[in-house]
Design a protein around this motif. Structure first.
Motif, short mmCIF file in Angstrom:
data_model
loop_
_atom_site.label_atom_id
_atom_site.label_comp_id
_atom_site.label_asym_id
_atom_site.label_seq_id
_atom_site.Cartn_x
_atom_site.Cartn_y
_atom_site.Cartn_z
N GLU A 35 0.82 -1.20 0.00
CA GLU A 35 0.00 0.00 0.00
C GLU A 35 0.85 1.26 0.00
O GLU A 35 2.03 1.23 0.33
CB GLU A 35 -0.97 0.02 1.19
N GLU A 36 0.21 2.38 -0.37
CA GLU A 36 0.84 3.69 -0.35
C GLU A 36 0.47 4.37 0.97
O GLU A 36 -0.68 4.31 1.40
CB GLU A 36 0.33 4.50 -1.53
N MET A 37 1.44 5.05 1.57
CA MET A 37 1.22 5.70 2.87
C MET A 37 1.67 7.16 2.79
O MET A 37 2.48 7.51 1.94
CB MET A 37 2.04 4.99 3.96
N ASP A 38 1.14 7.98 3.71
CA ASP A 38 1.58 9.36 3.86
C ASP A 38 2.54 9.44 5.04
O ASP A 38 2.20 9.02 6.15
CB ASP A 38 0.40 10.29 4.13
N ALA A 39 3.73 9.98 4.80
CA ALA A 39 4.70 10.20 5.87
C ALA A 39 4.32 11.46 6.64
O ALA A 39 3.51 12.27 6.18
CB ALA A 39 6.11 10.32 5.29
N ALA A 40 4.92 11.67 7.79
CA ALA A 40 4.61 12.81 8.64
C ALA A 40 4.90 14.13 7.93
O ALA A 40 4.24 15.13 8.18
CB ALA A 40 5.40 12.73 9.94
N ASN A 41 5.86 14.15 7.02
CA ASN A 41 6.23 15.39 6.33
C ASN A 41 5.48 15.57 5.01
O ASN A 41 5.93 16.30 4.15
CB ASN A 41 7.74 15.42 6.09
N SER A 42 4.37 14.90 4.84
CA SER A 42 3.52 14.95 3.66
C SER A 42 4.10 14.21 2.45
O SER A 42 3.51 14.22 1.39
CB SER A 42 3.18 16.39 3.25
N GLU A 43 5.26 13.62 2.61
CA GLU A 43 5.85 12.81 1.55
C GLU A 43 5.15 11.45 1.52
O GLU A 43 4.68 10.96 2.53
CB GLU A 43 7.35 12.62 1.83
N LYS A 44 5.08 10.87 0.36
CA LYS A 44 4.51 9.53 0.22
C LYS A 44 5.61 8.49 0.41
O LYS A 44 6.78 8.74 0.12
CB LYS A 44 3.92 9.34 -1.18
N TYR A 45 5.21 7.34 0.91
CA TYR A 45 6.09 6.19 0.86
C TYR A 45 5.26 4.97 0.57
O TYR A 45 4.04 4.98 0.65
CB TYR A 45 6.96 6.05 2.11
N TYR A 46 5.93 3.91 0.16
CA TYR A 46 5.27 2.75 -0.40
C TYR A 46 5.72 1.50 0.33
O TYR A 46 6.93 1.27 0.49
CB TYR A 46 5.59 2.65 -1.90
N LEU A 47 4.75 0.72 0.77
CA LEU A 47 5.04 -0.51 1.49
C LEU A 47 5.04 -1.68 0.52
O LEU A 47 4.12 -1.83 -0.29
CB LEU A 47 3.99 -0.77 2.57
N TYR A 48 6.06 -2.49 0.63
CA TYR A 48 6.19 -3.71 -0.17
C TYR A 48 6.55 -4.85 0.77
O TYR A 48 7.06 -4.63 1.87
CB TYR A 48 7.33 -3.57 -1.20
#
Length: 114
Positions: free
Chosen positions: A55-68
């Motif tokens: 899934e795609e997530m929102d980091a605390a600094n509004s950046e996206k990160y992606y879980l694999y």
């Protein structure tokens, strides 16, 4: 350098079932990536169908990160997925260590669970 030929050197066997799991040394030896897409493509080239998007997530600094997940034990993973669908939960021998989480950030940085 991590290649298909050297990949096995990065594994250790852990848990009661002695399942394969990647060592911290694997993360230490990763190439430097400049984007999420570049990092994900590299992992896909190494693990093929055993590297799956979660899934795609929102980091605390509004950046996206992606879980694999990297699937280390396909049989246990398939049983876990079936149990999650049918029962809403999954437990049993080997379920926890059948995958290893990889977080890839938009800038290409990578964090792995150990």
């Amino acid at each position: 350098m991590i290649t298909p030929q050297t990949l096995e050197e990065y594994y250790v066997r852990i848990g009661r079932l002695k399942q394969r799991y990647l060592l911290q040394r694997f993360a230490d030896d990763l190439p430097v990536f400049t984007s999420h897409e570049e990092a994900a493509a590299w992992f896909r080239s190494l693990f093929a169908d055993d590297f799956i998007f979660v899934e795609e997530m929102d980091a605390a600094n509004s950046e996206k990160y992606y879980l694999y997940d990297i699937i280390h034990d396909r049989e246990n993973w398939e049983r876990r997925q079936k149990d999650l669908i049918e029962k809403g939960t999954a437990n049993g021998m080997g379920m926890l260590l059948c995958t290893q989480r990889v977080d890839i950030y938009a800038d290409g940085s990578v964090e792995m669970a150990f």
